[in-house]
Design a protein around this motif. Structure first.
Motif, short mmCIF file in Angstrom:
data_model
loop_
_atom_site.label_atom_id
_atom_site.label_comp_id
_atom_site.label_asym_id
_atom_site.label_seq_id
_atom_site.Cartn_x
_atom_site.Cartn_y
_atom_site.Cartn_z
N ARG A 15 -2.88 -15.14 10.95
CA ARG A 15 -2.69 -13.75 10.57
C ARG A 15 -1.96 -13.61 9.25
O ARG A 15 -1.13 -14.47 8.90
CB ARG A 15 -1.96 -13.00 11.68
CG ARG A 15 -2.75 -12.94 12.96
CD ARG A 15 -2.00 -12.27 14.10
NE ARG A 15 -2.85 -12.16 15.29
CZ ARG A 15 -3.06 -13.14 16.16
NH1 ARG A 15 -2.48 -14.31 15.99
NH2 ARG A 15 -3.85 -12.94 17.21
N CYS A 16 -2.25 -12.52 8.56
CA CYS A 16 -1.68 -12.30 7.23
C CYS A 16 -1.45 -10.82 6.99
O CYS A 16 -2.33 -9.98 7.23
CB CYS A 16 -2.64 -12.85 6.17
SG CYS A 16 -2.18 -12.45 4.47
N SER A 17 -0.25 -10.50 6.51
CA SER A 17 0.05 -9.13 6.06
C SER A 17 0.24 -9.16 4.56
O SER A 17 1.10 -9.91 4.06
CB SER A 17 1.32 -8.61 6.74
OG SER A 17 1.11 -8.43 8.11
N PRO A 18 -0.53 -8.40 3.81
CA PRO A 18 -0.45 -8.47 2.35
C PRO A 18 0.82 -7.82 1.82
O PRO A 18 1.51 -7.10 2.53
CB PRO A 18 -1.69 -7.70 1.90
CG PRO A 18 -1.93 -6.73 3.01
CD PRO A 18 -1.53 -7.43 4.27
N LYS A 19 1.07 -8.08 0.58
CA LYS A 19 2.19 -7.45 -0.11
C LYS A 19 1.94 -5.95 -0.18
O LYS A 19 0.79 -5.50 -0.31
CB LYS A 19 2.31 -8.03 -1.51
CG LYS A 19 3.47 -7.48 -2.33
CD LYS A 19 3.52 -8.14 -3.70
CE LYS A 19 4.66 -7.54 -4.53
NZ LYS A 19 4.76 -8.19 -5.87
N SER A 20 3.02 -5.18 -0.08
CA SER A 20 2.90 -3.74 -0.15
C SER A 20 2.20 -3.30 -1.45
O SER A 20 2.54 -3.78 -2.54
CB SER A 20 4.31 -3.12 -0.10
OG SER A 20 4.24 -1.72 -0.23
N GLY A 21 1.19 -2.44 -1.31
CA GLY A 21 0.45 -1.97 -2.47
C GLY A 21 -0.81 -2.77 -2.77
O GLY A 21 -1.62 -2.36 -3.60
N HIS A 22 -0.97 -3.89 -2.10
CA HIS A 22 -2.17 -4.72 -2.30
C HIS A 22 -3.25 -4.34 -1.29
O HIS A 22 -2.96 -4.01 -0.14
CB HIS A 22 -1.82 -6.20 -2.16
CG HIS A 22 -1.08 -6.74 -3.34
ND1 HIS A 22 -0.72 -8.06 -3.43
CD2 HIS A 22 -0.63 -6.14 -4.48
CE1 HIS A 22 -0.08 -8.26 -4.58
NE2 HIS A 22 -0.01 -7.11 -5.22
N ASP A 23 -4.51 -4.44 -1.74
CA ASP A 23 -5.61 -4.04 -0.86
C ASP A 23 -6.63 -5.15 -0.63
O ASP A 23 -7.58 -4.97 0.13
CB ASP A 23 -6.32 -2.81 -1.43
CG ASP A 23 -6.87 -3.04 -2.85
OD1 ASP A 23 -7.38 -2.07 -3.43
OD2 ASP A 23 -6.76 -4.18 -3.37
N THR A 24 -6.44 -6.27 -1.28
CA THR A 24 -7.41 -7.37 -1.19
C THR A 24 -6.70 -8.61 -0.65
O THR A 24 -5.60 -8.94 -1.08
CB THR A 24 -8.00 -7.68 -2.58
OG1 THR A 24 -8.60 -6.49 -3.10
CG2 THR A 24 -9.05 -8.76 -2.49
#
Lengths: 117, 114
Positions: free
Chosen positions: A22-31
């Motif tokens: 599982r992965c949660s992206p950096k805030s503000g990132h969409d890709t």
């Protein structure tokens, strides 16, 4: 500001099993992109997700699949594990720049280390 | 064949010494990215180069991209133990946008002895 977070950090599986990372992206990132890094090698591109769809895929078999959720988080699934799947799996996020000449800096997570016995 | 060649594969230097790591591509690059990785950890972004002849510096690290955009070098001045790690170059050949992805070299393992 939290960067890219991945879970679990370490896991051990046996051949033939299935695994979900599982992965949660950096805030503000969409890709979200996923990379596989074998010991002593550079990261290899697995696939990229944007708008909940797989946009690009590297040279990996169909045993590798993924998903992106509406909140931009992502999962990597690997079925029928092989010994050769043992590696550090890295998630990277970015903000999609649609300009052809745009530059996208990937922010990487610390990775999930998978050991297949 | 490896699309990005990094040299040397490993490097051991004494603290205070200068060093250079090279990254060579057989194809023209839209962008060249340098990352640093501590063993078994994620990649930390260092610098990005896009224009032929471009040079960027951050603290004691300088990266250059040649005019043909096929070779880059990373130079560390007065190395410190904190510089130790694996240095990876990554190439963008897609021109960015929706097809963006990076192809990485195998990395250069840097050891700095105090």
């Amino acid at each position: 500001d939290a960067g890219v977070t991945q879970s679990p950090t370490h896991l051990i599986k046996t051949r033939g099993q299935q695994v979900t990372l599982r992965c949660s992206p950096k805030s503000g990132h969409d890709t979200v992109s996923w990379y596989q890094q074998a010991l002593g090698q550079g990261p290899q591109f697995i696939f990229q997700y944007y708008e909940e769809e797989e946009r690009q895929r590297g040279n990996f078999p169909d045993r590798f699949s993924g998903h992106q959720f509406p909140n931009y988080s992502s999962e990597l699934n690997v079925n029928a594990l092989l010994l050769g799947d043992s590696a550090l799996y890295l998630c990277a996020s970015s903000f999609l720049d649609r300009r052809a000449s745009g530059a996208n800096v990937l922010t990487f997570g610390a990775g999930s280390r998978l050991t297949v016995l | 064949s490896q699309e990005l060649e990094q040299s040397p594969q490993s490097l051991i230097v004494q603290e205070g010494k200068n060093l250079t790591i090279n990254c060579t591509s057989s194809k023209t690059l839209y962008g060249l990215y340098w990352y640093k990785q501590k063993y078994g950890e994620g990649l930390i972004f260092l610098m990005m180069l896009q224009k032929g002849g471009e040079e960027k510096s951050h603290e004691k690290i300088t990266a250059k991209l040649d005019e043909k955009k096929q070779q880059s070098s990373l130079h560390i001045t007065a190395s410190q133990p904190s510089h130790a790690g694996i240095y990876l170059c990554g190439a963008d050949r897609s021109g960015g946008g929706s097809n963006y992805k990076l192809t990485f070299g195998k990395g250069t393992l840097l050891t700095v002895n105090p």
